[in-house]
Scaffold this active site. Sequence first.
Site, PDB file in Angstrom:
ATOM      1  N   GLU A   1     -13.102   4.474   4.995  1.00 22.62           N
ATOM      2  CA  GLU A   1     -12.876   4.111   5.651  1.00 22.62           C
ATOM      3  C   GLU A   1     -13.589   4.612   7.188  1.00 22.62           C
ATOM      4  OE1 GLU A   1      -7.918   3.625   6.156  1.00 22.62           O
ATOM      5  OE2 GLU A   1      -8.968   5.567   6.883  1.00 22.62           O
TER       6      GLU A   1
ATOM      7  N   GLN B   1       0.938  -1.614   0.002  1.00 23.77           N
ATOM      8  CA  GLN B   1      -0.003   0.166  -0.190  1.00 23.77           C
ATOM      9  C   GLN B   1       0.914   1.160   0.239  1.00 23.77           C
ATOM     10  OE1 GLN B   1      -2.851  -2.349   2.951  1.00 23.77           O
ATOM     11  NE2 GLN B   1      -3.316  -0.064   2.688  1.00 23.77           N
TER      12      GLN B   1
ATOM     13  N   ARG C   1      -8.440  -0.324   7.825  1.00 25.88           N
ATOM     14  CA  ARG C   1      -9.832   0.563   7.602  1.00 25.88           C
ATOM     15  C   ARG C   1      -9.920   1.825   8.668  1.00 25.88           C
ATOM     16  NH1 ARG C   1     -14.154  -1.606   3.096  1.00 25.88           N
ATOM     17  NH2 ARG C   1     -13.849   0.892   2.044  1.00 25.88           N
ATOM     18  N   CYS C   2      -8.992   2.248   9.034  1.00 28.84           N
ATOM     19  CA  CYS C   2      -8.903   3.768   9.913  1.00 28.84           C
ATOM     20  C   CYS C   2      -7.859   4.229   9.391  1.00 28.84           C
ATOM     21  CB  CYS C   2      -9.370   2.789  10.830  1.00 28.84           C
ATOM     22  SG  CYS C   2      -8.422   3.329  12.430  1.00 28.84           S
TER      23      CYS C   2
END
Lengths: 784, 170
Positions: free
Chosen positions: A738, A221, A368-369
């Site tokens: 997110e 990523q 996802r945050c």
Amino acid sequence: MAVETPLKGNIGESIKRKEDDRFIRGRGNYLDDIVLPGMLHMAIHRSPFAHARIKSINTDAAQAVPGVVAVVTGALLAQHKLAWMPTLSGDTQAVLATDKVRFQGQEVACVIATDPYVARDAAMLVEVDYEVLPAVVTPQQALQPDAPLIRDEKEGQTSNHIYHWEAGDKAKTDEAFAKADRVVKLDTFYPRCHPSPLETCGIVADVNSATGHATLYMTSQAPHAHRTLFAIVAGLPEQNIRIISPDIGGGFGNKVPIYPGYVVATAASLLIGKPVKWVEDRSENLISTGFARDFHMSGEMALRNDGRILGLRVKLLSDNGAFYADAQPTKFKAGLFHIVTGSYDVAAAHVEADGAYTNKAPGGVAYRCSFRVTEASYLIERLVESAALEMNLDPADIRLKNFIQPEQFPYMSATGFEYDSGNYPKAMQLALDKLGYKELRKEQAEKRKKGELMGIGVASFTEVVGAGPGKHYDIAGLRMFDSAELRVHPTGKAILKLGVKSQGQGHETTFAQIVTEELGIPAADIEVQEGDTDNTPYGLGTYASRSTPVGGAATAMVSRKLRDKAKKIAAHLLEASEADIEFDHGKFFVRGSPSKSKTIQDVAFAAYTNLPDGMEAGLEGVTYYDPPNMTYPFGTYLVVVDIDRGTGQVKVRRMVAVDDCGVRINPMVVEGQLHGGLTEGFGIAFMQLITFDEEGNCLGSNFTDYLLPTSWETPKFEMGETVTPSPHHPIGAKGVGESATVGSPAAFVNAVIDAVGHLGIRNIDMPVTSDKVWAALSEKGAAE
Amino acid sequence: MGQSITVTVNGEKKTAEVEPRLLLVHFLREKLRLTGTHIGCDTTHCGACTVLVDGTPVKSCTMLAVQADGQQVTTVEALAASGTLHPIQAAFKQEHGLQCGFCTPGMMLTSVALLQEKPDPTDDEIRWALSGNICRCTGYMNIVKAVKSAAAQMKASAAVPEAATASARS
């Protein structure tokens, strides 16, 4: 029949995604699809124990399997000073264990073979003689004075305590509590879960022994940051390292860290002189890579009798596993958890955080945050729910009473965040109206009389995303800016190169749309490239919802830079003064005479063929954008549940999600992101759990035990939006990837507690499974 | 020891010597280089590796290549073999039924099999049929929409020649 005008791709248009054409044909190019000539395959021998001393390792049997090229152990890596590597939180992590294993599934030896099946066969034949040690599986155990010392190899480390960190003002908070009419407390545990993108992690390492060039195909990523870290860890010259992050099958934070497998495969390719592929299987992914959460939180809220919040006090104990490897900005030991005052105007707050080593896998990734914002949002929203319950206030009313008001922005929070913009009452009102909140409350009251359990959960979250600014936020010292390079070709087509990297978010479409809006070149004419460090400008990558806030801003700014030059060229072509040139949707014209105009395509051609005297040829540029502040997306989520008293089963009847992520570039893509995030939030609230037995055996090591939501359980979502632009972002966007995972778990759990709170049940920790609900009901004599 | 198998993959007969333990998914991906079939979990849960074997969705990570001997296997690569997208492919794009794309081939093949059996499925029938295929990105809503839209499209295109014939007769 009306003829539809084809969409050009301006901001706000739901154009279809460009990347889909290859994916729907099975023509994506994911890591495991890459095959290089002479490529070898790697398999990892992992520890069966959570805590054990390694007495000896015998690789003879593994070496003897036909097709095995090499067996790599920690001892071999130690000769090259590679047995340990730095983590993203300034700790060290074993690449291959040399002294002890510290979690079940830890990497002990790697087999390199000509065939993947052979590599696996041989990995099973590696013999390790262990002296099993007592395992520590909770941070509470870990901090006992007599607890076994996990990191005994670290000089000066005398306990399992990792860090102590504070935010906010303790004295002021104590004062607020002293003045309070009521104090509401909640102890809650946000359990360990795992992002589990459908594609696991992997690498194809190709080190050319003749030139020393290393081409590393990685599920990354953050390819640029990884290149720099590889250069530092492996001692390779950075100009010789090229990281290519191909199509990624989901990331969700799992593909941010550097894992031991990447390092060993690269070292093996360097030593053997052939490409080496390593792709995790699902169990390896679940037991050894980037877990999330595992926060034990104690919150106290000081309130006036009318429900106004005066202060917030939080104590946090973080379970970091065997190596402190949280992927987060360096200066913040518990990430951005101190956003814990949430959407509320809280005058005083104090957060104390401590981290502990345990015999569990390392990680602490931002699943996802944005760096522990999920845990913070969960705690505050659960605490507000507790306050409403204990003080007999409506959960929506208590929130409306305490929201930061629209006129208070920019708002400085008690823990030091400057919220950029928001209109929380508006988003909540829209959600309440969409749901028909009042009618449902009446229905609930009727049902309650009959003994039926129905609950309405409310959560009004605020996120903080899009890190930098670089002066405050860095990853391993690298400032969190991001970049965009734009080249407009003579024919008016363009190529946009980015420092971020999509894992499914749709950058090839949405980033092209930003250029379309700024320059007027149709999105279809813009190729977006990412992930190849040789061909894209340096950036920190895609996680923590930072692509649109930072990379998107860079894209807008580089487009504007090109527009400025284009204006000069247009003035030359139109034989006018630059000051008289105006621009609108791809056309330059002389003020007052719009008929006399040149298109961006005309100007692009002129940039290579007909320039004003003294001007450099070409129409291209690069921008590195360091954001002045982060962005603060927000929203209100409402959930209606019905609970079966006989089984404890929770049925989600409805879910309304109103989000405000500022300006929406492609509403279709935004909504898709939200659907996915809500589903992960639903999974975390009800299903997804990585837990351990007391010996440290991982009990969530495959998809039989680690449950993910399927199409059957997943509720249908009713969506709504408000738009409050970010005042400091060039196009007013805030990021959305997110929000739904951050905001929704509390909404689901609050709905359950709302259904059973009148029975005296104050908390059920996630995942809220039927057996837990039934046990809670049973304890109150309310189960059937 | 190798074993000779002949499998008809996407309409073409493929004969190969394979190890008896070779999984069908590896046969497709590694031997035939049909990389549209993905591997997500190794344990038959996620459905990323779904292919059609004699028209039935099968998770190819839990079937041996030798078990496919003599059978017809269809992978995602066959859906647009003629160059035109299959309605399910067009619908997945149109309805934004995919994000990272990793589950998409398996999702589409399961959907194709469903639509063969039930040309006009309800939402619940679609959700039940797809419950063995996990998607981590979309939350399934747009996938369900895509399947419904493909069903409508397939019904409409099936109806066209019939209507044309009827009008020619009259």
